[in-house]
Scaffold this motif. Structure first.
Motif, short mmCIF file in Angstrom:
data_model
loop_
_atom_site.label_atom_id
_atom_site.label_comp_id
_atom_site.label_asym_id
_atom_site.label_seq_id
_atom_site.Cartn_x
_atom_site.Cartn_y
_atom_site.Cartn_z
N ALA A 48 0.85 -1.19 0.00
CA ALA A 48 0.00 0.00 0.00
C ALA A 48 0.89 1.23 0.00
CB ALA A 48 -0.90 0.00 1.23
N ILE A 49 0.32 2.35 -0.40
CA ILE A 49 1.01 3.64 -0.38
C ILE A 49 0.69 4.32 0.95
CG2 ILE A 49 1.22 5.87 -1.54
CD1 ILE A 49 2.24 3.61 -3.25
N ILE A 50 1.68 4.94 1.59
CA ILE A 50 1.40 5.61 2.86
C ILE A 50 0.53 6.84 2.63
CG2 ILE A 50 3.55 4.81 3.91
CD1 ILE A 50 4.50 7.77 3.67
N THR A 51 -0.19 7.23 3.66
CA THR A 51 -1.10 8.36 3.54
C THR A 51 -0.31 9.67 3.45
OG1 THR A 51 -1.26 8.60 5.92
CG2 THR A 51 -2.87 7.17 4.86
N SER A 52 -0.96 10.69 2.95
CA SER A 52 -0.30 11.99 2.81
C SER A 52 0.04 12.57 4.17
CB SER A 52 -1.20 12.94 2.03
OG SER A 52 -2.45 13.07 2.67
N ALA A 53 -0.72 12.20 5.22
CA ALA A 53 -0.45 12.71 6.56
C ALA A 53 0.90 12.21 7.09
CB ALA A 53 -1.56 12.29 7.50
N ASP A 54 1.32 11.03 6.67
CA ASP A 54 2.57 10.45 7.15
C ASP A 54 3.76 10.74 6.23
OD1 ASP A 54 1.41 9.29 9.40
OD2 ASP A 54 0.76 7.54 8.25
N HIS A 55 3.51 11.33 5.09
CA HIS A 55 4.55 11.48 4.07
C HIS A 55 5.74 12.30 4.59
CE1 HIS A 55 6.45 12.58 0.25
NE2 HIS A 55 5.92 11.46 -0.19
N ARG A 56 5.48 13.40 5.24
CA ARG A 56 6.56 14.26 5.73
C ARG A 56 7.40 13.55 6.79
NH1 ARG A 56 5.80 19.15 9.51
NH2 ARG A 56 7.82 20.15 9.44
N ARG A 57 6.73 12.80 7.66
CA ARG A 57 7.43 12.07 8.71
C ARG A 57 8.36 11.01 8.14
NH1 ARG A 57 3.21 10.84 13.30
NH2 ARG A 57 2.00 11.05 11.42
N VAL A 58 7.86 10.25 7.16
CA VAL A 58 8.67 9.18 6.56
C VAL A 58 9.83 9.78 5.77
CG1 VAL A 58 8.63 7.26 4.93
CG2 VAL A 58 6.77 7.56 6.54
N ARG A 59 9.58 10.89 5.08
CA ARG A 59 10.65 11.53 4.30
C ARG A 59 11.78 11.99 5.20
NH1 ARG A 59 8.07 16.00 1.96
NH2 ARG A 59 9.12 17.30 3.48
N ARG A 60 11.47 12.47 6.41
CA ARG A 60 12.51 12.88 7.35
C ARG A 60 13.32 11.69 7.86
NH1 ARG A 60 9.84 17.30 11.43
NH2 ARG A 60 10.37 19.14 10.22
N MET A 61 12.64 10.54 8.04
CA MET A 61 13.34 9.36 8.53
C MET A 61 14.25 8.74 7.47
SD MET A 61 10.69 7.42 11.04
CE MET A 61 9.23 7.38 10.04
N LEU A 62 13.90 8.97 6.19
CA LEU A 62 14.66 8.40 5.08
C LEU A 62 15.22 9.52 4.21
CD1 LEU A 62 12.11 5.65 4.06
CD2 LEU A 62 14.08 5.38 5.56
N PRO A 63 16.27 10.21 4.64
CA PRO A 63 16.74 11.37 3.89
C PRO A 63 17.33 11.04 2.53
CG PRO A 63 18.24 10.89 5.71
CD PRO A 63 17.05 9.99 5.87
N TYR A 64 17.79 9.80 2.31
CA TYR A 64 18.44 9.45 1.05
C TYR A 64 17.64 8.49 0.21
CZ TYR A 64 22.27 11.70 3.44
OH TYR A 64 23.04 12.61 4.10
N ALA A 65 16.39 8.25 0.55
CA ALA A 65 15.57 7.31 -0.22
C ALA A 65 14.82 8.03 -1.32
CB ALA A 65 14.57 6.61 0.70
#
Length: 65
Positions: A48-65
Motif C-alpha cells: 500500500a502507499i502511505i497516507t499523505s499525513a505520514d509522508h513528511r514524517r517518513v521523508r525525514r526518517m529516510l533522507p536518502y531514499a
C-alpha cells in the motif's frame, strides 16, 4: 556538515517509488490466520502507499531514499 543518518527501522519498512511516494506492507498477516478469509489474506499481500499525513514524517526518517 556531517551526513544525516537514516532511521534503519524505517528503511526496513518503507521503500520509495519512482514518483516520490512510499510503499509499505500491510499488517495482520503473521498469525491467527484461520479465522481470516482467503480474500482478506490475499489482499493483505499487496503493498500500500502511505497516507499523505505520514509522508513528511517518513521523508525525514529516510533522507536518502
Amino acid at each position: 556538515m556531517p551526513k544525516m543518518k537514516t532511521r534503519r527501522a524505517a528503511a526496513k519498512r518503507f521503500t520509495a517509488t519512482g514518483t516520490g511516494e512510499y510503499k509499505r506492507n500491510k499488517s495482520f498477516k503473521s498469525h491467527i490466520l484461520e479465522k481470516k478469509s482467503p480474500k482478506r489474506k490475499r489482499n493483505l499481500r499487496k503493498a500500500a502507499i502511505i497516507t499523505s499525513a505520514d509522508h513528511r514524517r517518513v521523508r525525514r526518517m529516510l533522507p536518502y531514499a
